[in-house]
Structure formats: C-alpha cells, structure tokens
Design an enzyme around this catalytic site. Structure first.
Site, PDB file in Angstrom:
ATOM      1  CG  ASP A 428      39.245  68.170  85.447  1.00  0.00           C
ATOM      2  OD1 ASP A 428      40.189  68.055  86.244  1.00  0.00           O
ATOM      3  OD2 ASP A 428      39.355  68.706  84.326  1.00  0.00           O
ATOM      4  CD  GLU A 481      41.195  69.939  89.625  1.00  0.00           C
ATOM      5  OE1 GLU A 481      42.416  70.116  89.515  1.00  0.00           O
ATOM      6  OE2 GLU A 481      40.420  70.008  88.657  1.00  0.00           O
TER       7      GLU A 481
END
Length: 749
Positions: A428, A481
């Site tokens: 993330d 990401e």
C-alpha cells in the site's frame, strides 16, 4: 539459611534489624520501586565473593517465602523479608554451585510454589544478537514476540522486545496483576533487545510491555510489536499465541502457484473487505471459517483466480479498513485466531484460488499503545515531523534508513508469506514512501543527501524486501500500489528497477472512469482518455484496479458513476467491464461491483445481496462470470497481457462515434480475438471493421445481450468476413453495434 549482616541492610518483616551495606541497599530500593535496569544481575541465585550462594526475590503482596530444592523437593529454609514491600533474601548454607530450585510463597492461608524466572540463562544466542543489531534477522518472528516454549524442561513463555533506549522493560499481564515491578526483563546490550523467560505462563493470556523511557518516565503500556494475536478491538492487549500451528493441505497449489501467477497467466482478482462482504442477519461479523464457507464457492463460481483482502493485520480503528495497523504480525481477532486464518487460506488453496493481502509498510497510527515513541524516543519513526509525519492521514512514517526498522518490516512480509502461505502482498501507498515531498508544500520536507526529493532509504528498503521475498518464497508476488510515473517499478532490481512483479495502473483507472462519467454526447471530446493508456501499457507489468478507493468517500458506486437513466447506467457498466476485461493487464474488481451495487460501500454494512433478485443486477453478475470464463480460457486475453505483441489497434480514432476496436492475440499469434466497443446509446448498423483473416468470426460475448439485461441488439452470434479491405487489413466485417456495449469475436467457427 538466614540474613547476612555483611550483605544486607534494613528491617526484616519480623522487625529484625540487619546491618546495612550501601552497595546493595540502593539495588533493593530500585527493585522495589521498579527502577532496576539490570534485574538479572541482582535477582535470582548469585554467588558472593566468598563462594556462598544467595537468593534474592521480589514478590509483592507476599507474607513469607522459602526456597525448595527442585531435585529432592526438600525445603531448604525461609528467606528473610526485607521491609514490608515483598523483597526477600537469604544465604544457602553448604551450597557453592548453582542448582535448580523452586520458590514457595504464602499469603494468609494460601501457599503456592513457582519457578523463579531469574534463575534461567539468556535465550538469544550471539548470532541472534548480531543479526538483530545489523538489521538482518529475517526470521525475526521466531525470536521476538511471545513464544510458548520449554526451557530446562520447564514450560513457559519467552518474551523478547526491541527497545534499545528504555531504562527498564517489564512484561505485565493477567499472570502478574499488571505490576511492572514483578517481571523486569534482561537487556541484551549488543542489540537493544530485552528478554525474559516466564515459567508456567500459558498461551491465551493477555500481556503488554511496561516501559520506563530513556528519561525515567513511565510510558503508556505498549502492545507487542511482534505479537501474533491481539485482543479484539477496541481492547488493545496482546495475546500470548506463538507462531501459528497448522497442518497444511495445499501442496498441489503451492507447487503450481508460480505458473498460476506469472505475467502470462490469467490473474483476475476479487478484492474483499471481510467485515462487510457478508454478515449474519443480526449484523454480526462472520468468522474466518464462515467466510470461507460462503466466499470459496462464490469466488469459484464467478471465475476469479484470486481474492485480495484489505489488510488483515490487527488495527485499532475499524474505519481505517486495516490501513492503519498497530502490529504487522497478527491477523485481526475480529474474525478468529491465527490458526483459523491459516485454515481460511488453506481452504482457498485447495479450491485453486490464490490469496493476496494488502500490506502496509508505509506508515503507522499514533495510538499510545502502539509503536509511537516506543521506548520514549522516535524509535520506529523519525524525530523530525518533516520526515516522520503523514499530514494526509495523521500517521507516522517508518524510518526506513534504520536497519532494525527495515528488518522489522521485511520480517513481517516474510512472516505472512511463510507462516500463512499468502501468495502475494499488495504493498500500500508506495508513492508516499518513494517521495520525501509527497503531499507536502515547500518548506515542509527535507531533501535527501543529493538535494532531491526521492526517499533513498525507502527505495533501498523496497528493493531489498522484494529481493528477499523472491529468494525465500519463489512464486510469491509483490504488487505495488504506486500512483506516479516512477520508472521501473515492476522491473527487476538487477536491471535498476524496484523489483515488484506488478504495479496497479492508477492512471488507466482514473482516465477511463472520467471518460465513462461523461454523458455519451460529450464523450467524443474525451476519446483519448480511453486510448492513452495504451501508450504506456507495456512500460510496467500492470494490474487494472477498480478498487475500494473508487467506491467510497462520496465517489459513489461504480454503477452510480455512470451517466444516463437507470437502463443506461447498467449498460455503461456492462460496456466498461467488457472493455476492462479485454484491455491488456491483469484485473482487480472490488466486491459489489460484480453485481452493480447501487449505494456507496459502507464498511459497517453487508453488501446488498438482495439486489440479485433484480434481473439488471443479476445480469451484471452473469456478465462478470462470463468475462472471467473467457479471460481464463482464451489465451489471447491473457498470455501477452504484458507484451505489446498481444495488442493491435484497429480503430482508435473514431471519436465522432465513440467507437473503439482492437485485436488481442495469443502466444505466437495462434489465437486472435476482436473487441469492439460502442460507447454511445446509438445502434450503429453496417459498421465496418477491418480484420486480419477471412472466413467466419464467432460472436463470443455481447454485453447488450438480453441475458445480461441488455436490449439484445447484436449479430446473431456469427459474421462472415468480406473480401473488402478496411482499416489497412485485407478483410472486413460489417457489424451491428449495440448501444453502450462491448462485443468480442473470434476467428473461426
């Protein structure tokens, strides 16, 4: 046995006055006050200068104490009580060599016998200490944390925690009345880790660490950064659990995993938030086992190859969805135990479904019981907020340049892949890690040593982590990401890249959703938003993500992003999904999008499964199922997802009609699929498309089919190519384009 006037000072509990020795009296006072920084050097059994053995014990709320020979069970005599605080000491007559012993205490009519934790030797070895200091202990989860173990045939728990600047660290829990004076730990000065083996403590018991900071201040009780289980929030204690124990039955999956997750494989990911995918009728959360009961047959039926779970690492605030974790080694207790999570993963693997989890090494929350100023200093974070504070999320940024912190994070990644058989980590917020000026104004950030804005420590950390993951867990994936144009995110480290296997294509997602949100009458002005992604589609190995981030915070559901009346919203959704599934790149779809959930996602509510009684919603679900089937069975749709040889534009410039046409090709050109998209509600008859080969072309899928809730305009399932050159090809098809629809054709019957 008895008091030694030469060594002890103060009044015994019985009033006897002992001669004072100032060199020891301060240590007694320090133990009683919980301020002794080296309890193992003083408590337990020690030999005096004359060779005599002494035992020193601190046991608050105890009236008397005596020592017992463990081998014979013989009571060797009482220990003298010094004052009334629970400190006891005594000389062992006629003994000159340390020996195993027990302590027997009494308070009122209660008598109990225990092992003395201060008689046990150090447990961490020299190699452990070296690796911990160097930040190279990748088996960190096997050393730090709370591990049920046997030491000298005595059952108990070994506790180890890194807190190099603390003056004292103690384990507190139900077993010692949360009194930090009872079990202060031994400091391993070479690496800053504190350890203690506490006998007769068992799994399932709550614990935390009581820490006296570098300035002598008592810090808030801290959860264990390497705990393997924690209390269900809002409670915050760690739970003694040890590493999960599970007998795995997924050998077949693990052996074939690499071939199921390669750039040439069909990878279709169903993104799931476990707390809101489905709930019981009384709005209670399902357990890991119950979720597996429902999810596995559903995901299998829908044809997804993988599930991706929003972070399952324990997190205090449910509304963070797991993206603000406190400890990176514990599956959340909301749905069950670590062993039950192992079984959850195992069952998916047995069904041939991969399991991806979101992993958050970028930042952590500032909850007092967590990592923030863990030993009274900025240990895991930076001292300077220009480096260590995320303004967007009010969180703290890990100090990636500190070897022990980088080691902690890398060990977490390896823990999930090794102990839980996770198949991939989606990392993330990578962009926030890479840039020192991420979401900061001028003057709010510090440049690197070269004067630039790249976080060089984070770059090194990511490269090292990806390298270690691939070396230790072949076939496992690392997915970034990353929302910027940082070059080489999915390029190997040896070639100058970051070493990820795939990168989320955030630009494609933003551009195409903006296009779809436009009224069809205006789409011809935005035609390039659908074609621009092909200019960089092969610069990285991409995953096309329609994720949870696109259906929250006022953005509306995928269905509600679409313009027009109700019928057009569904038609647009179907056409877009057809475009997505035929576009180069692996696929990711957030739960609920597969049946066109109408309302925005709410993490506190189950998905609206009742909508499937409506043919329009059921039609979208049927379409996604069929798209997954075609994606998996047609090599042309996945084999060259990451290779420009797998894609060829036929019509990319018809902005006036908002029509797109392209070919997808399999390995060696053996298989070819034609895709045509009409992004207006106008039926277009006799629309000519150039094709590379003569003969028949079978209509594989039409998103406007009645079965999917469409108007059933189409081509009766088959077209014959004309020997009429078009679009630079020797043959062409005359196609009827349904309104707001995507069509797939394959050469041959």
């Amino acid at each position: 046995m008895g008091g030694n006037p030469a060594a002890w000072a103060g009044k015994t509990a019985g009033g006897k006055v002992l001669t004072i020795d100032s060199s020891l009296s301060w240590q007694i006072e320090a133990v009683i006050r919980g301020l002794h920084d080296d309890p193992f050097s003083f408590l337990g059994m020690h030999r005096d200068v004359d060779g005599t053995l002494y035992v020193r014990v601190f046991a608050p709320q105890t009236a008397s104490a005596q020592i017992v020979d463990k081998a014979t069970g013989a009571v060797l005599g009482p220990l003298d009580a010094i004052g009334n605080e629970g400190f006891f000491c005594g000389r062992i007559a006629d003994r000159h060599q340390p020996f195993p012993y027990l302590l027997q205490f009494s308070a009122g009519e209660k008598v109990w016998t225990v092992e003395d934790p201060y008689r046990f030797p150090p447990v961490l070895g020299d190699l452990d200490e070296y690796l911990l200091k160097e930040g190279k202990h990748l088996e960190l989860s096997r050393r730090l944390g709370a591990h049920p173990a046997e030491l000298e045939e005595v059952p108990g728990v070994l506790f180890c925690v890194w807190a190099p600047n603390a003056r004292r660290v103690s384990v507190v829990g139900n077993f010692n009345a949360w009194d930090g004076r009872r079990h202060p730990m031994r400091k391993r000065h070479g690496c800053g880790v504190w350890e203690i083996f506490i006998p007769e403590v068992e799994a399932g018991i709550l614990y935390k660490y009581e820490i006296v900071g570098v300035y002598g201040d008592l810090l808030p009780l801290k959860s264990d950064p390497v705990s393997f289980s924690q209390e269900a929030p809002p409670a915050t204690a760690s739970v003694i659990a040890g590493l999960p124990i599970h007998t795995w039955s997924d050998d077949t999956w693990m052996q074939q995993r690499a071939s199921c997750q390669s750039a040439a494989s069909p990878v279709s990911i169903y993104e799931v938030h476990l707390g809101s995918w489905r709930r019981r009728d009384c709005d209670q959360l399902l357990s890991y086992g119950e979720l597996a009961d429902y999810l596995i047959p559903y995901v299998s039926d829908m044809g997804f190859t993988h599930i991706e779970l929003l972070p399952v690492t324990e997190h205090p605030f449910t509304g963070s969805w797991g993206y603000q974790p406190i400890g990176l080694f514990a599956p959340t207790k909301r749905f069950g135990t670590p062993e039950q999570f192992c079984d959850f993963v195992d069952r998916f693997h047995q069904a041939g479904i991969g399991v991806i989890i979101d992993w958050v090494p970028a930042h952590f929350p500032s909850d007092a019981h967590g990592l923030v100023r863990f030993d009274g200093t900025a240990l895991y974070e930076h001292e300077d907020p220009r480096l260590g504070f995320h303004q967007d999320w009010n969180t703290l940024i890990y100090n990636f340049g500190r070897p022990e912190v980088a080691n902690y994070l890398q060990a977490s990644a390896l823990h999930w892949l090794g102990n839980f058989h996770i198949d991939a980590l989606r990392v993330d917020a990578v962009a926030s890690m890479l840039y020192l000026d991420y979401s900061r104004k001028e003057g709010e950030w510090l440049a690197n040593r070269f004067g630039g804005n790249h976080n060089l420590d984070a770059v090194d950390f990511l490269r090292s982590t990806n390298g270690n993951v691939h070396a230790r867990h072949p076939g496992a994936l690392m997915i970034a990401e990353e929302s910027t144009a940082w070059p080489g995110v999915s390029r190997p480290v040896a070639e100058g890249g970051l070493g990820f296997d795939f990168k989320w294509n955030m630009g494609w997602m933003h551009d195409t959703l903006k296009y779809m949100a436009e009224d069809p009458i205006n789409r011809h002005y935005h035609h390039s938003q659908m074609t621009f992604g092909l200019l960089y589609a092969y610069s990285e190995k991409f995953v096309l993500p329609i994720s949870h981030d696109e259906v929250v915070h006022g953005k509306g559901s995928l269905l509600q992003k679409m313009p027009g009346d109700r019928w057009q919203k569904f038609a647009n959704t179907r056409a877009y999904l057809g475009f997505m599934w035929t576009h180069p790149g692996k696929k990711l779809l957030f739960m609920g999008c597969e049946f066109a959930q109408e309302r925005e996602w709410n993490h506190d509510r189950s998905l609206d499964w009742h909508l499937l009684a409506d043919p329009l919603h059921r039609g979208v679900q049927d379409l996604v199922r069929d798209l997954n089937r075609l994606y998996r069975t047609l090599g042309a749709l996945h084999e060259l997802d990451c290779d420009p040889a797998g894609f060829e534009w036929i019509e990319q410039n018809d902005h006036e009609n908002s029509v797109f046409a392209y070919l997808r090709k399999g390995q060696g050109g053996a298989e070819t699929v034609l895709v045509v998209c009409n992004m207006t509600p106008v039926v277009r008859t006799n629309y000519r498309i150039g094709v590379p080969s003569p003969g028949g072309w079978t209509e594989l899928l039409n998103t406007d089919a009645q079965h999917y809730g469409g108007s059933n305009v189409g081509n009766a399932g088959f077209l014959q190519a004309d020997d009429l050159p078009w679009h630079g090809r020797p043959h062409s098809l005359s196609i009827t384009l349904p309104p707001l629809a995507t069509l797939l054709f394959k050469a041959g019957n």
